[in-house]
Write a protein that holds these residues in place. Structure first.
Motif, short mmCIF file in Angstrom:
data_model
loop_
_atom_site.label_atom_id
_atom_site.label_comp_id
_atom_site.label_asym_id
_atom_site.label_seq_id
_atom_site.Cartn_x
_atom_site.Cartn_y
_atom_site.Cartn_z
N ARG A 49 -44.12 -16.52 -18.24
CA ARG A 49 -43.81 -16.60 -19.66
C ARG A 49 -44.95 -17.26 -20.42
O ARG A 49 -45.26 -16.87 -21.55
CB ARG A 49 -42.51 -17.39 -19.86
N GLU A 51 -47.79 -18.45 -25.35
CA GLU A 51 -46.55 -17.73 -25.11
C GLU A 51 -46.93 -16.26 -24.95
O GLU A 51 -47.27 -15.57 -25.92
CB GLU A 51 -45.59 -17.90 -26.28
N GLN A 104 -45.41 -13.38 -24.17
CA GLN A 104 -44.67 -12.26 -24.73
C GLN A 104 -44.95 -12.07 -26.22
O GLN A 104 -44.69 -11.01 -26.78
CB GLN A 104 -43.17 -12.45 -24.49
#
Length: 330
Positions: free
Chosen positions: A59, A165, A167
């Motif tokens: 992630r 981050e 994503q």
């Protein structure tokens, strides 16, 4: 000439054309965006999946950089994709290609001249692709507080670790990128290359009767095979660098529409890079998805952290937490 064990067919001819077309550089609309693992699904990439355990990208990942690198990223609000020739292991550009050539030369002993000649042309093209068509990379790590990374980026300066981050790290349509984990295990690398070599020799024999009298199709097939192999070899690195625990964002020069590179300073002098920013910015205002930023080991850690906080506030990242490493290093 070695006869193919598999009969020639219209389906086989179509497969050659399809593969060649798939690896012809084209527009970004046809290129994959942020993806995990082997992006090109053919002989080479399926060989990787057999011997390297596929993993989803974490992630969050960390990018280590110098003070100048941090300033450049924040000031431009873009990531800097570098030419691997100018990174800490310049030999990695040809590391996998050298392994592939060695295995192929050994495996070709006893084969006919047509197979050997075609294979030699494939190797020549592979080195060409590794030289002029290699991917541009943005290096990341699974860990944000690694001593070896602090030492690499903190030579006489304070280094930083930027946590992203992943994503939310989505690029504009004209700038696709792939993501994958580096493969350091030499046994796994050898197994992947051995399987690629065996399968490509079989494929050359199978297709030869279809492409023997078509020089253009031969060249397109060689380009297709080389592109597939080169993409996989981009994931290979000498095992000495395993402590880096590296993942990479990778893009390719022909996705840049001939954008001229910028330059930065390094221990090698001036080195080229190409930068791009995120689409829209999920955090609002088009900002990069920065989760936190850390300061490397320093006798003045708290003071460096204060300066970092002020810098982040200056560029609109005032809510991003900061920290400093307490690893004892001088």
């Amino acid at each position: 000439m070695i006869k193919s064990e598999m009969p020639a067919s219209e389906d086989a001819a179509k497969s050659v054309a399809d593969v060649a077309e798939a690896f012809t550089p084209g527009g970004a609309d046809d290129a994959p965006h942020l993806q995990t693992g082997s992006a090109l699904r053919s002989i080479a990439s399926t060989a990787v999946d057999r011997f390297v355990q596929p993993e989803q990208a974490p992630r969050r990942l960390f990018h280590y950089t110098s003070s100048a690198g941090l300033l450049g990223i924040l000031d431009s609000n873009e990531l800097r994709f570098s030419d691997p020739f100018f990174l800490n292991d310049g030999s990695e550009v040809f590391y996998g290609a050298d392994m592939f050539r060695t295995h192929l030369e050994e495996r070709l002993k006893g084969f006919g001249s047509s197979t050997i000649d075609f294979a030699n042309r494939l190797v020549e093209r592979l080195y060409h692709d590794r030289s002029s068509g290699r991917g541009l990379i943005f290096c990341l790590s699974e860990e944000g507080n690694l001593l070896n990374q602090w030492r690499d980026y903190g030579k006489d300066i304070v280094p930083y670790s930027i946590e992203f981050e992943m994503q939310e790290l989505v690029f504009e349509g004209e700038f696709p990128a792939l993501i994958f984990k580096m493969v350091y295990d030499h046994e796994a690398q050898t197994s992947v290359i051995a399987e690629m070599v065996d399968k490509y020799i079989i494929e050359i024999q199978r297709l030869w009767s279809l492409i023997e009298n078509d020089a253009d199709l031969q060249n397109r097939t060689i380009m297709a095979m080389s592109a597939d192999i080169s993409h996989v070899l981009t994931q290979f690195k000498n095992s000495a660098f395993a402590p880096e625990r590296e993942w990479r964002l990778v893009t390719y020069p022909y996705w840049f529409n001939d954008k001229a590179p910028d330059f930065r300073t390094s221990s090698l002098g001036v080195v080229p890079y190409v930068s791009r920013g995120p689409k829209g910015g999920a955090k609002g205002g088009g900002l990069l998805p920065i989760v936190a930023v850390g300061v490397g080991p320093s006798p003045h850690g708290k003071t460096s952290q204060l300066g970092l906080s002020l810098l982040l506030h200056r560029y609109g990242y005032g809510q991003v937490p900061t920290w400093y490493s307490t690893i004892p290093a001088r």
